[in-house]
Design an enzyme around this catalytic site. Structure first.
Site, short mmCIF file in Angstrom:
data_model
loop_
_atom_site.label_atom_id
_atom_site.label_comp_id
_atom_site.label_asym_id
_atom_site.label_seq_id
_atom_site.Cartn_x
_atom_site.Cartn_y
_atom_site.Cartn_z
CG HIS A 1 -4.42 5.08 2.23
ND1 HIS A 1 -4.83 4.49 1.31
CD2 HIS A 1 -4.42 6.16 2.70
CE1 HIS A 1 -6.38 5.05 1.62
NE2 HIS A 1 -6.20 6.04 1.80
CG ASP B 1 -8.26 0.73 2.04
OD1 ASP B 1 -9.20 -0.11 2.07
OD2 ASP B 1 -7.61 0.78 1.12
#
Lengths: 496, 308
Positions: free
Chosen positions: A467, A471
């Site tokens: 992450h 995204d």
């Protein structure tokens, strides 16, 4: 080439009336309906053996009424039945038996236990009920006669499949199970069971036999005693003490001695081998570096299954290898990576490294552990090329011929936990990459299709991603693209 | 179209004839097995399957391929080797020869009747002198030349009888394919084929006969026993939609496990003097071996081990 069914109908009716008068005490005949089709099936009870003997005298036929009772079995004690073979079709008197199952094997009802070869014929010997084969009464290749007793079967569904051999202690719970699952057994059998073993409280409840009549009060209690009864002796030790070491635990086959759970109160320490140490190191590094998250989705595999069925033959003929399940996924992953290149990139010391090629790491389980060889430049390959490359790499992996170079430098990984039956799972990223796709087992599920419920083969897929770089939106879109590419490969052609 | 149940013996009896367009032995056997398990005898009556294959040797269910066929010869000449589901001995197939499978209820299974039907029809049409024997072979007279071999399979309610019929064959290829060089090297109680004293084919007696005419004659004679016969030409026998499960049988037949792994236990004497016991196609014990030969244990047995 259909001819003359009309004539048949008329003969039909004539025979019907003849037969009606001939039948005496056999099954009463009630015409179910006027239509010929349904009528026909209810006649089998009448027309059984009466009409057959006129034709084909050379072929001795065996009695239709015994057709449903091919297995004569005699009940022995302990629920074990002796199973005899079927009647042989012709006047041949004996054949050679070939065992397909062994002593101790569990069989389902109608599963083939053996075959009897009589000269040119092979006669099947299916199991009359589900159960475990207790004993073979004849050896493989022996001559057997029609209806000879062939083996002993202990009926019982399900549980018998466990690897443990029959042991006296295990018989009691096994019989409980057998009794629970076959309530049709007669009362006499239960009575025998009671006598044979000391029963636990449970057993009495299970059998459901009528409780003994409650004795009347006068016969139970005597006169009120004048003095208190003596206090009972305190137990000195356990009622039965069997040292733990005496209980034999049977170890399933294939487990190395140092790992096996035998019930012994000891441990064995084995040094980790280099490969395992390395794997542990890398996994922990990955966990410590990446901000790992996993997103899931489900894929309807029916189109893929259809494609395989339809084209498998041609594919194998042309390319000499089979079309597997992995290659469409690899193709879909390559396609999705081209659409979302961030998933193909990686963070390196404050920089994002975008790679302009797709090298796919495929996780392969070998006896030595997990290895992850790399397929290079798959962005341009078609399914045939992918299958060929997979094949080559798989062979190398299994025969231990993979070089270090073969395992370095992938940009994305696919791991297939489904072959072992996993349903869901969160794979760990394989550094230095940023994402990994996990495939799981394909399970038939009811799904909504156009407002109706249909059963479709569904596979859950998981994408674990870093992450810090990728995204949520990109990760989900990427996984969705894999899903649509598999569910409808045409979208790849249409660049959708 | 509604067909009457075939259990009404005195009534209209129906049948279905399947003509397979496939020439692959694995496909045809898989289809035959599918019919055996799934053909609706009650609704569609008995079935007759007609099929031919590219050159292949077919061994019986409980036979040993290494002693029933010349495995190296087959590999050299691209002749397939397959194990069928029915018992009996080994036969040779090729495109000029035809196979018939009669699928019926167990009660109506009668091999002599089927053989008599075929022999009578061909004798009448072409003037042959074909005689079925007690062993369920068909011999072409004079000289007792065997032109057909039979095998059968019987299950609880159903049975099939299938047979080969040699219309035109190269006898040298046939005997070379079926003559194993390892007969004295292997000891087993697997089913042994009965070698025919003489083998012949129909074209020996009638130069103008061909497979299609034979098929037509037999199918016509078969159909005459019934009130109604439906004939179907099957282009794709591996159609999983029409015949669900057929592909699984096909895969199984092609696998090593079925062909070699289902060989009954046997012992083989290898040229080096070593003797091995083979169970389910895998070497399970080794005798008279020097230490190096122990590496044979656990290996799949193959004919290279028997070669000098």
């Amino acid at each position: 080439m259909l001819r003359n069914s009309g004539a048949g109908l008329r003969t039909c009716a004539a025979v019907m009336s003849r037969q009606r008068s001939a039948v005496s005490s056999q099954a009463l005949w009630k015409p179910r309906s006027a239509s010929m089709g349904r009528c026909a099936s209810s006649w089998t009870t009448i027309l059984g053996s009466t009409t057959q003997s006129s034709s084909l005298r050379e072929c001795p036929r065996f009695d239709r009424s015994s057709a449903s009772m091919l297995h004569t079995s005699s009940l022995l004690r302990d629920d074990v039945i002796e199973v005899a073979g079927p009647a042989f079709a012709d006047s041949i008197s004996e054949g050679d038996i070939r065992w397909l199952k062994q002593k101790g094997d569990h069989v389902k009802e109608d599963e083939l236990v053996a075959e009897i070869e009589t000269d040119k014929t092979s006669v099947e010997v299916p199991a009359p009920q589900a159960g475990v084969i207790e004993e073979l009464l004849v050896a493989d290749g022996d001559k057997v006669t029609a209806k000879q007793k062939l083996y002993k079967l202990r009926p019982g569904a399900g549980g018998g499949a466990s690897a443990s051999k029959d042991e006296p202690k295990k018989e009691a719970p096994k019989k409980e199970e057998a009794k629970k699952e076959e309530p049709k057994k007669g009362d006499t059998k239960r009575g025998e069971e009671h006598k044979e073993e000391p029963q636990k409280e449970e057993a009495k409840k299970v059998t459901g036999a009528a409780p003994p009549p409650v004795p009347r009060a006068e016969t139970l209690s005597g006169p009120i005693p004048a003095t208190a009864p003596p206090p009972s002796k305190l137990p000195v030790g356990p009622k039965s003490s069997k040292p733990v070491t005496d209980i034999k635990v049977s170890v399933p086959k294939g487990i190395p001695a140092e790992q096996a759970i035998t019930g012994a109160r000891s441990e064995t320490r084995v040094k980790m081998n280099r490969m395992r140490l390395r794997i542990a190191q890398r996994l922990k590094d990955a966990q410590n570096t990446y901000a790992m998250l996993t997103t899931f989705n489900e894929i309807d595999m029916s189109n893929l299954v259809d494609m395989r069925t339809k084209y498998q033959k041609d594919f194998t003929k042309k390319h000499n290898i089979k079309l597997g399940f992995m290659s469409p996924f690899i193709k879909a992953a390559a396609y999705a990576l081209q659409d979302q290149p961030i998933v193909n990139a990686v963070i390196d010391e404050g920089e994002i490294v975008y790679r302009h090629f797709v090298d796919l790491s495929i996780a392969v389980a070998t006896p030595k552990g997990l290895v992850v060889p790399v397929l290079r430049n798959i962005e341009a390959m078609n399914l045939a090329d992918i299958e060929q490359t997979l094949n080559d790499v798989g062979e190398k992996a299994r025969s231990g011929k993979l070089a270090i170079e073969d395992m370095e430098g992938g940009t994305f990984t696919i791991s297939n936990g489904g072959v072992f039956g996993s349903l869901y799972g969160t794979p760990i990223i394989n550094p230095p990459q940023s994402a990994i796709l996990g495939m799981h087992a394909i399970v038939d599920r009811p799904v909504a299709v156009n407002g109706k419920v249909e059963i479709r083969p569904i596979m859950t897929v998981a994408l674990t991603y870093d992450h810090r770089l990728i995204d949520g939106r990109e990760a989900v879109t990427f996984l969705k693209k894999i899903k649509t590419s598999i569910e409808d490969p045409r979208t790849m052609l249409l660049a959708l | 179209m509604r067909f009457l149940s075939s259990s009404c013996n005195a009534l209209a009896r129906v049948a279905t004839v399947y003509l397979s367009r496939s020439t692959c032995i694995f496909e045809n056997l898989a289809f035959e097995e599918w019919l055996f398990r799934n053909h609706d005898l009650a609704a569609k009556g008995e079935a007759l399957l007609v099929w031919s294959n590219r050159p292949t040797v077919v061994i019986g269910r409980h036979q040993n391929p290494w002693i029933e066929a010349n495995v190296p010869y087959l590999q050299e000449h691209g002749i397939a080797l397959v194990r069928r589901h029915s018992g009996g001995g080994t036969v040779y197939h090729d495109l000029d020869n035809v196979n018939f499978s009669f699928l019926t209820e167990h009660a109506r299974h009668c091999r002599p009747r089927n053989l008599r039907l075929i022999a009578a029809a061909l004798n009448k049409e072409f003037g042959f002198n074909l005689t079925p024997t007690k062993r369920d072979d068909i011999l072409l007279q004079p000289n007792d030349r065997k032109v057909s071999g039979t095998a059968a399979r019987i299950a609880r309610n159903r049975a099939y009888h299938h047979l080969t019929l040699l219309v035109n064959v190269d006898l040298r290829t046939l005997s070379a394919s079926l003559r194993s060089s390892y007969l004295d090297k292997i000891e087993t109680n697997a089913t042994r084929s009965t070698v025919a004293a003489r083998v012949g084919y129909l074209r020996q007696d009638r130069k103008n006969i061909d497979k299609d005419r034979v098929v037509e004659t037999v199918v016509r004679a078969f159909s005459e026993q019934f009130e109604a016969v439906e004939s179907r030409i099957v282009e794709n026998v591996l159609d999983q939609h029409r015949f669900p499960g057929v592909v699984e049988t096909y895969d199984e037949l092609r696998g090593w496990q079925w062909l070699f792994g289902h060989t009954p236990k046997f012992t083989a004497s290898l040229p080096s003097g070593v003797s091995v016991t083979v169970e389910k196609g895998i070497i399970t014990s080794v005798e008279n071996a020097a230490v190096e030969s122990k590496s044979l244990l656990g290996q799949r047995f193959c004919q290279k081990m028997l070669a000098v």
